[in-house]
Enzyme design. Sequence first.
Site, PDB file in Angstrom:
ATOM      1  N   TYR A   1       0.849  -1.217   0.000  1.00 12.17           N
ATOM      2  CA  TYR A   1       0.000   0.000   0.000  1.00 12.17           C
ATOM      3  C   TYR A   1       0.880   1.261   0.000  1.00 12.17           C
ATOM      4  O   TYR A   1       1.112   1.865   1.060  1.00 12.17           O
ATOM      5  CB  TYR A   1      -0.894   0.029   1.242  1.00 12.17           C
ATOM      6  CG  TYR A   1      -1.770  -1.182   1.450  1.00 12.17           C
ATOM      7  CD1 TYR A   1      -2.703  -1.589   0.496  1.00 12.17           C
ATOM      8  CD2 TYR A   1      -1.687  -1.916   2.635  1.00 12.17           C
ATOM      9  CE1 TYR A   1      -3.511  -2.698   0.713  1.00 12.17           C
ATOM     10  CE2 TYR A   1      -2.504  -3.023   2.856  1.00 12.17           C
ATOM     11  CZ  TYR A   1      -3.405  -3.407   1.887  1.00 12.17           C
ATOM     12  OH  TYR A   1      -4.204  -4.504   2.110  1.00 12.17           O
TER      13      TYR A   1
ATOM     14  N   TRP B   1      -3.947   6.234   2.488  1.00 10.67           N
ATOM     15  CA  TRP B   1      -5.315   5.701   2.620  1.00 10.67           C
ATOM     16  C   TRP B   1      -6.069   6.521   3.665  1.00 10.67           C
ATOM     17  O   TRP B   1      -5.496   6.901   4.704  1.00 10.67           O
ATOM     18  CB  TRP B   1      -5.287   4.233   3.047  1.00 10.67           C
ATOM     19  CG  TRP B   1      -5.464   3.264   1.909  1.00 10.67           C
ATOM     20  CD1 TRP B   1      -6.597   2.588   1.581  1.00 10.67           C
ATOM     21  CD2 TRP B   1      -4.479   2.849   0.950  1.00 10.67           C
ATOM     22  NE1 TRP B   1      -6.381   1.783   0.473  1.00 10.67           N
ATOM     23  CE2 TRP B   1      -5.093   1.928   0.067  1.00 10.67           C
ATOM     24  CE3 TRP B   1      -3.140   3.176   0.724  1.00 10.67           C
ATOM     25  CZ2 TRP B   1      -4.414   1.323  -0.997  1.00 10.67           C
ATOM     26  CZ3 TRP B   1      -2.464   2.585  -0.327  1.00 10.67           C
ATOM     27  CH2 TRP B   1      -3.102   1.678  -1.168  1.00 10.67           C
TER      28      TRP B   1
ATOM     29  N   TRP C   1      -8.882   6.084   5.981  1.00  6.30           N
ATOM     30  CA  TRP C   1      -9.078   5.772   7.410  1.00  6.30           C
ATOM     31  C   TRP C   1      -7.792   5.324   8.074  1.00  6.30           C
ATOM     32  O   TRP C   1      -7.614   5.518   9.268  1.00  6.30           O
ATOM     33  CB  TRP C   1     -10.268   4.864   7.662  1.00  6.30           C
ATOM     34  CG  TRP C   1     -10.227   3.403   7.313  1.00  6.30           C
ATOM     35  CD1 TRP C   1      -9.619   2.808   6.264  1.00  6.30           C
ATOM     36  CD2 TRP C   1     -10.881   2.350   8.057  1.00  6.30           C
ATOM     37  NE1 TRP C   1      -9.867   1.452   6.278  1.00  6.30           N
ATOM     38  CE2 TRP C   1     -10.629   1.144   7.363  1.00  6.30           C
ATOM     39  CE3 TRP C   1     -11.656   2.311   9.207  1.00  6.30           C
ATOM     40  CZ2 TRP C   1     -11.122  -0.098   7.790  1.00  6.30           C
ATOM     41  CZ3 TRP C   1     -12.153   1.074   9.645  1.00  6.30           C
ATOM     42  CH2 TRP C   1     -11.884  -0.104   8.953  1.00  6.30           C
ATOM     43  N   ASP C   2      -6.869   4.767   7.290  1.00  7.15           N
ATOM     44  CA  ASP C   2      -5.544   4.470   7.851  1.00  7.15           C
ATOM     45  C   ASP C   2      -4.922   5.744   8.423  1.00  7.15           C
ATOM     46  O   ASP C   2      -4.409   5.764   9.545  1.00  7.15           O
ATOM     47  CB  ASP C   2      -4.600   3.928   6.770  1.00  7.15           C
ATOM     48  CG  ASP C   2      -4.978   2.534   6.291  1.00  7.15           C
ATOM     49  OD1 ASP C   2      -5.996   2.406   5.605  1.00  7.15           O
ATOM     50  OD2 ASP C   2      -4.244   1.578   6.617  1.00  7.15           O
TER      51      ASP C   2
ATOM     52  N   TYR D   1       1.236  -0.996  -7.282  1.00  6.59           N
ATOM     53  CA  TYR D   1      -0.131  -1.145  -6.769  1.00  6.59           C
ATOM     54  C   TYR D   1      -1.123  -1.186  -7.930  1.00  6.59           C
ATOM     55  O   TYR D   1      -1.006  -0.432  -8.895  1.00  6.59           O
ATOM     56  CB  TYR D   1      -0.491   0.035  -5.851  1.00  6.59           C
ATOM     57  CG  TYR D   1      -1.902  -0.070  -5.287  1.00  6.59           C
ATOM     58  CD1 TYR D   1      -2.170  -0.884  -4.196  1.00  6.59           C
ATOM     59  CD2 TYR D   1      -2.964   0.609  -5.889  1.00  6.59           C
ATOM     60  CE1 TYR D   1      -3.466  -1.008  -3.694  1.00  6.59           C
ATOM     61  CE2 TYR D   1      -4.261   0.498  -5.399  1.00  6.59           C
ATOM     62  CZ  TYR D   1      -4.503  -0.313  -4.297  1.00  6.59           C
ATOM     63  OH  TYR D   1      -5.773  -0.440  -3.816  1.00  6.59           O
TER      64      TYR D   1
ATOM     65  N   GLN E   1     -14.143   5.871   2.228  1.00  4.42           N
ATOM     66  CA  GLN E   1     -13.822   4.866   3.260  1.00  4.42           C
ATOM     67  C   GLN E   1     -14.489   5.245   4.574  1.00  4.42           C
ATOM     68  O   GLN E   1     -15.013   6.355   4.702  1.00  4.42           O
ATOM     69  CB  GLN E   1     -12.293   4.770   3.446  1.00  4.42           C
ATOM     70  CG  GLN E   1     -11.744   3.499   2.860  1.00  4.42           C
ATOM     71  CD  GLN E   1     -10.276   3.275   3.108  1.00  4.42           C
ATOM     72  OE1 GLN E   1      -9.542   4.189   3.435  1.00  4.42           O
ATOM     73  NE2 GLN E   1      -9.845   2.041   2.934  1.00  4.42           N
TER      74      GLN E   1
ATOM     75  N   ASP F   1     -12.936  -5.220   2.924  1.00  2.55           N
ATOM     76  CA  ASP F   1     -13.041  -5.454   1.484  1.00  2.55           C
ATOM     77  C   ASP F   1     -13.760  -6.731   1.050  1.00  2.55           C
ATOM     78  O   ASP F   1     -14.646  -6.693   0.213  1.00  2.55           O
ATOM     79  CB  ASP F   1     -11.641  -5.495   0.862  1.00  2.55           C
ATOM     80  CG  ASP F   1     -10.876  -4.193   1.043  1.00  2.55           C
ATOM     81  OD1 ASP F   1     -11.309  -3.323   1.819  1.00  2.55           O
ATOM     82  OD2 ASP F   1      -9.827  -4.045   0.395  1.00  2.55           O
TER      83      ASP F   1
ATOM     84  N   ARG G   1      -5.555 -13.027   0.787  1.00  2.00           N
ATOM     85  CA  ARG G   1      -6.105 -11.883   0.044  1.00  2.00           C
ATOM     86  C   ARG G   1      -7.445 -12.250  -0.607  1.00  2.00           C
ATOM     87  O   ARG G   1      -7.820 -13.410  -0.674  1.00  2.00           O
ATOM     88  CB  ARG G   1      -5.101 -11.461  -1.054  1.00  2.00           C
ATOM     89  CG  ARG G   1      -3.774 -10.915  -0.550  1.00  2.00           C
ATOM     90  CD  ARG G   1      -3.872  -9.503   0.012  1.00  2.00           C
ATOM     91  NE  ARG G   1      -4.466  -8.566  -0.926  1.00  2.00           N
ATOM     92  CZ  ARG G   1      -4.796  -7.299  -0.635  1.00  2.00           C
ATOM     93  NH1 ARG G   1      -4.579  -6.826   0.591  1.00  2.00           N
ATOM     94  NH2 ARG G   1      -5.338  -6.511  -1.517  1.00  2.00           N
TER      95      ARG G   1
ATOM     96  N   TRP H   1     -10.653 -10.155   5.418  1.00  2.00           N
ATOM     97  CA  TRP H   1     -11.770  -9.775   6.292  1.00  2.00           C
ATOM     98  C   TRP H   1     -12.796 -10.891   6.457  1.00  2.00           C
ATOM     99  O   TRP H   1     -13.926 -10.646   6.859  1.00  2.00           O
ATOM    100  CB  TRP H   1     -12.446  -8.511   5.739  1.00  2.00           C
ATOM    101  CG  TRP H   1     -11.607  -7.288   5.978  1.00  2.00           C
ATOM    102  CD1 TRP H   1     -10.691  -6.735   5.119  1.00  2.00           C
ATOM    103  CD2 TRP H   1     -11.556  -6.471   7.164  1.00  2.00           C
ATOM    104  NE1 TRP H   1     -10.095  -5.638   5.691  1.00  2.00           N
ATOM    105  CE2 TRP H   1     -10.608  -5.444   6.946  1.00  2.00           C
ATOM    106  CE3 TRP H   1     -12.225  -6.509   8.401  1.00  2.00           C
ATOM    107  CZ2 TRP H   1     -10.306  -4.465   7.890  1.00  2.00           C
ATOM    108  CZ3 TRP H   1     -11.929  -5.537   9.337  1.00  2.00           C
ATOM    109  CH2 TRP H   1     -10.981  -4.529   9.077  1.00  2.00           C
TER     110      TRP H   1
ATOM    111  N   GLU I   1      -0.466  -6.783   9.425  1.00  2.00           N
ATOM    112  CA  GLU I   1      -1.695  -6.107   8.980  1.00  2.00           C
ATOM    113  C   GLU I   1      -2.909  -6.700   9.712  1.00  2.00           C
ATOM    114  O   GLU I   1      -3.790  -5.985  10.160  1.00  2.00           O
ATOM    115  CB  GLU I   1      -1.840  -6.278   7.462  1.00  2.00           C
ATOM    116  CG  GLU I   1      -3.006  -5.524   6.859  1.00  2.00           C
ATOM    117  CD  GLU I   1      -3.101  -5.684   5.348  1.00  2.00           C
ATOM    118  OE1 GLU I   1      -2.289  -6.437   4.765  1.00  2.00           O
ATOM    119  OE2 GLU I   1      -4.005  -5.051   4.751  1.00  2.00           O
TER     120      GLU I   1
HETATM  121  C1  DGY Z   1      -6.570  -2.919  -1.335  1.00  2.00           C
HETATM  122  O1  DGY Z   1      -6.016  -2.529  -2.346  1.00  2.00           O
HETATM  123  O2  DGY Z   1      -6.516  -4.069  -0.899  1.00  2.00           O
HETATM  124  C2  DGY Z   1      -7.277  -1.962  -0.519  1.00  2.00           C
HETATM  125  O3  DGY Z   1      -7.818  -2.508   0.626  1.00  2.00           O
HETATM  126  C3  DGY Z   1      -8.320  -1.243  -1.287  1.00  2.00           C
HETATM  127  O4  DGY Z   1      -8.515  -0.104  -0.578  1.00  2.00           O
END
Ligand code: DGY
Length: 425
Positions: free
Chosen positions: A29, A33, A35-36, A81, A101, A163, A196, A349, A392
Amino acid sequence: MTHPMIEQAAEILRGNDRGSYTVPTHGLYPFQWNWDSCLTALGLAHFDEARSWTEIDTLFDHQWEDGFVPHIIFHEADDGYFPGPDVWQTGRDVPTTGITQPPVAGFAVRRLFDRARDTDLARRRAADLLPRIARWHDWFYRCRDPQGTGLVAIIHPWESGRDNSIDWDAALAAVPTDGVMSFTRKDIQHANPDHRPTQAQYERYIWLVQHFRSLDWDHAKLHDASPFRVVDPGFNAILIRSCLDLAAMADTLGQGDIARSARAQAQKGLTALESLWNDAHGQYLCHDRAANTTVDSPSVGGLLPAFAPIPAARSKAIVARLEVIGKRSEYLVASHDPDSAEFESLRYWRGPVWLIVNYMIADGLRTAGEDAMADRIVAESLHLIEQSGFAEYYDPMDGTPCGGGSFTWTAAMVVEFLTKGRVPA
Ligand code: DGY
């Protein structure tokens, strides 16, 4: 003496600091971001108050004219990314995405404000941020609750922050994949693919991006035009809490109009949130607004309303749910009920524990007087870090670290847990 885990957390925050914003983790990442950043600011404040305000200011410097605040700001090019700015094509000078977000900014800013050592700085920075956060909240209620129900919908799973939650499976199945671009995922080059989302999910994520792009990112149109429209109790609770925190600060700073409007939004939201309560599960559930169905999926999204001032009986029921989940897993709080057939302990998640979620649930339970469960969540969170480092997310069954490493918001939450919010004099 500073706790060694605070030293380690500080090192992670420093390593991921890009000057005026912090990346969640190197590689996976590489941008800012939404909320991060807001939750990271809480950890930063412990070491450098001015820098913590800058973290949130930088985010709001990229607010759109309609009040919307994007989920990613692509400050610097990075082809590690996907999907990058070329896919989103939102036409901003500094590229951003076109989805949002969970709105934790109001909550985070109040926390910075209440704890500030430099109170002059805090008054100035908060007074400047308040109207910008209020415009974002207004955007939510205007563009994501066009019928005025009191609850906002997300139109892309990424907006929830959760996600690939099981909550979205049925709604996502209704999203087509015809015409989706061919693409190469980068996330699975940085993290274990088993941790993922799946390729089938990614195809629908990207279809939605292409669809919104074809509508020129006109937020007045996107809600009704999206085949994916889900009301998430956790997301709404965060918005409600942020509205209330905004109102409290606005009172202190003499911004009465903002205070009145934010309080009315929160009150309407709290009343409407009751419609998402489910007695059979003893927790809140999502509502699929596009299909007009209840999403029968016991995820942590239905426990997160503890973060808002829900009725005491609801907080107690959530504690009871947490006790059950705690019997089925080693570490609270699994992001999905471990008894559910769809539960996957390692996959993002769909089961793993996230420290930011633990932080919000514990914070709300403490306010509700449920200290024993709040203490337990904090203790199990810190135990995870001792065992597995600053990952994470974590397998709730055995604490296996998952996803990216040296993770910024995990570090920030550890600082919060260990200092109990106290900052050095
Ligand atoms: C990702 O790229 O996995 C993010 O969570 C999207 O915001």
